[in-house]
Design a protein around this motif. Structure first.
Motif, PDB file in Angstrom:
ATOM      1  N   TYR A 150       0.927  -1.360   0.016  1.00 27.29           N
ATOM      2  CA  TYR A 150       0.056   0.018  -0.007  1.00 27.29           C
ATOM      3  C   TYR A 150       0.619   1.165  -0.076  1.00 27.29           C
ATOM      4  CZ  TYR A 150      -4.014  -2.874   1.064  1.00 27.29           C
ATOM      5  OH  TYR A 150      -4.844  -4.123   1.074  1.00 27.29           O
ATOM      6  N   ILE A 151       1.912   1.243   0.677  1.00 30.03           N
ATOM      7  CA  ILE A 151       2.780   2.380   0.667  1.00 30.03           C
ATOM      8  C   ILE A 151       3.363   2.374  -0.640  1.00 30.03           C
ATOM      9  CG2 ILE A 151       5.105   3.143   1.345  1.00 30.03           C
ATOM     10  CD1 ILE A 151       4.341   1.780   4.171  1.00 30.03           C
ATOM     11  N   PHE A 152       4.012   1.413  -1.451  1.00 31.61           N
ATOM     12  CA  PHE A 152       4.646   1.368  -2.788  1.00 31.61           C
ATOM     13  C   PHE A 152       3.367   1.973  -3.592  1.00 31.61           C
ATOM     14  CE2 PHE A 152       7.541  -2.439  -2.598  1.00 31.61           C
ATOM     15  CZ  PHE A 152       8.697  -1.536  -1.940  1.00 31.61           C
ATOM     16  N   ALA A 153       2.040   1.693  -3.530  1.00 36.32           N
ATOM     17  CA  ALA A 153       0.836   2.196  -4.207  1.00 36.32           C
ATOM     18  C   ALA A 153       0.773   3.736  -4.408  1.00 36.32           C
ATOM     19  CB  ALA A 153      -0.358   1.250  -4.000  1.00 36.32           C
ATOM     20  N   ALA A 154       0.802   4.193  -2.936  1.00 41.82           N
ATOM     21  CA  ALA A 154       0.683   5.243  -2.569  1.00 41.82           C
ATOM     22  C   ALA A 154       1.854   6.193  -2.997  1.00 41.82           C
ATOM     23  CB  ALA A 154       0.370   5.756  -1.164  1.00 41.82           C
ATOM     24  N   PHE A 155       3.065   5.893  -3.129  1.00 47.24           N
ATOM     25  CA  PHE A 155       4.203   6.429  -3.615  1.00 47.24           C
ATOM     26  C   PHE A 155       3.919   6.704  -4.948  1.00 47.24           C
ATOM     27  CE2 PHE A 155       8.377   5.778  -5.397  1.00 47.24           C
ATOM     28  CZ  PHE A 155       8.981   7.004  -4.863  1.00 47.24           C
ATOM     29  N   LEU A 156       3.615   5.519  -5.859  1.00 51.09           N
ATOM     30  CA  LEU A 156       3.438   5.558  -7.269  1.00 51.09           C
ATOM     31  C   LEU A 156       2.251   6.554  -7.744  1.00 51.09           C
ATOM     32  CD1 LEU A 156       3.573   2.015  -8.278  1.00 51.09           C
ATOM     33  CD2 LEU A 156       5.509   3.343  -8.454  1.00 51.09           C
ATOM     34  N   VAL A 157       1.363   6.739  -7.005  1.00 50.90           N
ATOM     35  CA  VAL A 157       0.387   7.746  -7.268  1.00 50.90           C
ATOM     36  C   VAL A 157       0.779   9.098  -7.106  1.00 50.90           C
ATOM     37  CG1 VAL A 157      -1.989   8.591  -6.430  1.00 50.90           C
ATOM     38  CG2 VAL A 157      -1.762   6.128  -6.740  1.00 50.90           C
ATOM     39  N   LEU A 282       0.834   8.873 -16.006  1.00 53.75           N
ATOM     40  CA  LEU A 282      -0.853   8.401 -15.746  1.00 53.75           C
ATOM     41  C   LEU A 282      -0.785   6.873 -15.507  1.00 53.75           C
ATOM     42  CD1 LEU A 282      -2.566  10.273 -18.614  1.00 53.75           C
ATOM     43  CD2 LEU A 282      -2.965  10.761 -16.180  1.00 53.75           C
ATOM     44  N   VAL A 283       0.373   6.210 -16.186  1.00 55.41           N
ATOM     45  CA  VAL A 283       0.746   4.794 -15.941  1.00 55.41           C
ATOM     46  C   VAL A 283       0.988   4.570 -14.651  1.00 55.41           C
ATOM     47  CG1 VAL A 283       2.157   2.841 -16.447  1.00 55.41           C
ATOM     48  CG2 VAL A 283       1.294   4.249 -18.142  1.00 55.41           C
ATOM     49  N   LEU A 284       1.802   5.500 -13.728  1.00 58.20           N
ATOM     50  CA  LEU A 284       2.381   5.218 -12.456  1.00 58.20           C
ATOM     51  C   LEU A 284       1.046   5.388 -11.581  1.00 58.20           C
ATOM     52  CD1 LEU A 284       5.496   7.006 -12.170  1.00 58.20           C
ATOM     53  CD2 LEU A 284       5.114   4.552 -12.420  1.00 58.20           C
ATOM     54  N   VAL A 285       0.213   6.314 -11.881  1.00 54.69           N
ATOM     55  CA  VAL A 285      -1.184   6.595 -11.306  1.00 54.69           C
ATOM     56  C   VAL A 285      -2.020   5.354 -11.132  1.00 54.69           C
ATOM     57  CG1 VAL A 285      -3.159   8.031 -11.019  1.00 54.69           C
ATOM     58  CG2 VAL A 285      -0.895   9.299 -11.179  1.00 54.69           C
ATOM     59  N   PHE A 286      -2.271   4.979 -12.268  1.00 58.15           N
ATOM     60  CA  PHE A 286      -3.072   3.869 -12.734  1.00 58.15           C
ATOM     61  C   PHE A 286      -2.670   2.431 -11.966  1.00 58.15           C
ATOM     62  CE2 PHE A 286      -3.483  -0.249 -15.294  1.00 58.15           C
ATOM     63  CZ  PHE A 286      -4.725  -0.398 -15.120  1.00 58.15           C
ATOM     64  N   ILE A 287      -1.281   2.355 -12.072  1.00 59.86           N
ATOM     65  CA  ILE A 287      -0.801   0.743 -11.410  1.00 59.86           C
ATOM     66  C   ILE A 287      -0.843   1.186  -9.869  1.00 59.86           C
ATOM     67  CG2 ILE A 287       1.371  -0.261 -10.878  1.00 59.86           C
ATOM     68  CD1 ILE A 287       0.248  -0.789 -13.675  1.00 59.86           C
ATOM     69  N   GLY A 288      -0.560   2.187  -9.360  1.00 53.89           N
ATOM     70  CA  GLY A 288      -0.637   2.582  -7.773  1.00 53.89           C
ATOM     71  C   GLY A 288      -2.012   2.360  -7.374  1.00 53.89           C
ATOM     72  N   SER A 289      -3.039   3.045  -8.172  1.00 51.65           N
ATOM     73  CA  SER A 289      -4.386   3.083  -7.688  1.00 51.65           C
ATOM     74  C   SER A 289      -5.055   1.636  -7.542  1.00 51.65           C
ATOM     75  CB  SER A 289      -5.097   4.121  -8.335  1.00 51.65           C
ATOM     76  OG  SER A 289      -5.010   3.659  -9.931  1.00 51.65           O
ATOM     77  N   LYS A 290      -4.470   0.921  -8.822  1.00 54.81           N
ATOM     78  CA  LYS A 290      -5.085  -0.474  -9.148  1.00 54.81           C
ATOM     79  C   LYS A 290      -5.205  -1.246  -7.982  1.00 54.81           C
ATOM     80  CE  LYS A 290      -2.325  -3.138 -11.842  1.00 54.81           C
ATOM     81  NZ  LYS A 290      -2.173  -4.256 -11.104  1.00 54.81           N
ATOM     82  N   ILE A 291      -4.108  -1.313  -6.905  1.00 59.83           N
ATOM     83  CA  ILE A 291      -3.971  -2.035  -5.884  1.00 59.83           C
ATOM     84  C   ILE A 291      -5.313  -1.618  -4.921  1.00 59.83           C
ATOM     85  CG2 ILE A 291      -2.876  -2.552  -3.459  1.00 59.83           C
ATOM     86  CD1 ILE A 291      -0.275  -2.367  -4.978  1.00 59.83           C
ATOM     87  N   PHE A 292      -5.537  -0.331  -4.612  1.00 61.55           N
ATOM     88  CA  PHE A 292      -6.780   0.065  -3.840  1.00 61.55           C
ATOM     89  C   PHE A 292      -8.091  -0.170  -4.501  1.00 61.55           C
ATOM     90  CE2 PHE A 292      -3.006   3.228  -2.864  1.00 61.55           C
ATOM     91  CZ  PHE A 292      -3.149   2.963  -1.531  1.00 61.55           C
TER      92      PHE A 292
END
Length: 357
Positions: A150-157, A282-292
């Motif tokens: 979740y930290i990785f995902a938030a960081f990517l977003v 946008l890819v980084l935002v998508f990949i990060g938000s995908k987990i949530f």
């Protein structure tokens, strides 16, 4: 020989060794046969070699499918293969940003094109080791503390949003603390000595022959520092796609292996990909938000890997096409750093405090 069939990080040892063998074989063939002599690589040769490496990476994905299917079943095999391709395309696209930075580094130190390929090759060999260490540490942390994803995902977003609104800022080589430390604590020559990273030269004070680093070695150091910065984004991005260590590592390395060939095709026209960074954001935002989305919207169900690959590839393709259309007819901009041997000597003097040999 039974140990070859034992699992290591979820994948049989023989499969790891096979991949390492492919990397070593390609590197030896590249350095020992294709580019035994230092020469400038033309755009045509660069494009052909890039196509070869991309084809090899795609074929490796097919091998991953059959290996994972045999061990875990067709559904899991297909799922991991889609994740491998998604991770590979992201890493490949991120490497285009790397090309611009590498171009600046070579310009700063006035490295001729005929020596750039060898520096890139040794740089990529170092990257293979450094990425392996980073991915190994990341895998250990994720296995022990799954909530770190979740930290990785938030960081990517957060990184993606920052990329969307941040302006272009060139890498500050002169004031990089690591580069300045190395430059002031090692003997460094003002001039290149062909393809050598270290040479014996006469000490200006004692007259004795001493070992000294060349500007080519400093360029190699800066390139690897730049890759570590890029890895801070790219490695979490792949872990957000899959926690299978084999997929994370192989997708990274397969994308990086072809970077040195891709560099010579893109270096002269990297300014044409100016708008790609917004697609990558946008890819980084998508990949990060995908987990949530998967955990809190889909109720724990997996985000469809085929859809994930399609969205990722679509965003990257859209960024490339829009960039090429928007920048049509534009000339290559002037480099921020002054060019030429005289400028390079001045840079070396600045980095070493005037102590260059």
């Amino acid at each position: 020989m039974e140990f070859l069939f034992n699992d290591w990080l979820g994948t049989p040892v023989w499969f790891w060794l096979s991949f390492i063998g492919i990397v070593v074989g390609l590197t030896a063939f590249d350095l020992g046969i294709l580019h035994k002599e230092d020469k400038e690589m033309g755009i045509g040769e660069s494009l052909k070699l890039s196509a070869f490496y991309i084809s090899l990476a795609l074929a490796f994905g097919v091998w991953v499918y059959f290996q994972k299917t045999g061990a875990l079943g067709p559904e899991v095999g297909a799922d991991l293969t889609m994740k491998y391709y998604t991770a590979f395309f992201i890493e490949k696209a991120l490497s285009i940003d790397n090309v611009f930075v590498i171009s600046l580094i070579f310009t700063y130190f006035a490295i001729p094109p005929k020596y750039q390929y060898r520096a890139l090759l040794w740089g990529i060999m170092a990257v293979i080791v450094l990425r392996g260490i980073m991915i190994g540490l990341g895998a250990a942390v994720v296995q022990q503390y799954e909530w770190v994803l979740y930290i990785f995902a938030a960081f990517l977003v957060a990184t993606g949003i920052k990329m969307l609104f941040a302006g272009d800022k060139p890498m500050d080589i002169e004031h990089n603390p690591v580069v300045r430390f190395i430059s002031r604590h090692m003997r460094v020559t003002k001039e290149l000595h062909d393809q050598h990273f270290f040479v014996k030269v006469a000490d200006s004070r004692t007259g004795k022959l001493v070992w000294a680093a060349t500007p080519l070695f400093l360029a190699l150091v800066v390139i690897n520092l730049a890759d570590l910065v890029f890895a801070v984004d790219s490695v979490p991005a792949v872990f957000a796609i899959t926690t299978d260590t084999f997929i994370v590592y192989t997708s990274n390395i397969m994308a990086i292996l072809g970077l040195r060939a891709l560099y010579f095709a893109l270096a002269a026209m990297v300014h044409r990909f100016h708008y790609l960074k917004y697609a990558l954001a946008l890819v980084l935002v998508f990949i990060g938000s995908k987990i949530f989305i998967a955990d809190f919207v889909l109720g724990g169900d997996k985000f469809p890997p085929v859809l994930s690959l399609g969205i990722t590839a679509g965003l990257i393709a859209g960024g490339v096409i829009y960039s090429l259309w928007k920048t049509r007819g534009q000339e290559e901009p002037d480099w921020p750093a002054a060019e030429g041997p005289d400028a390079a000597k001045r840079h070396i003097d600045e980095l070493t405090g005037g102590k260059a040999l």
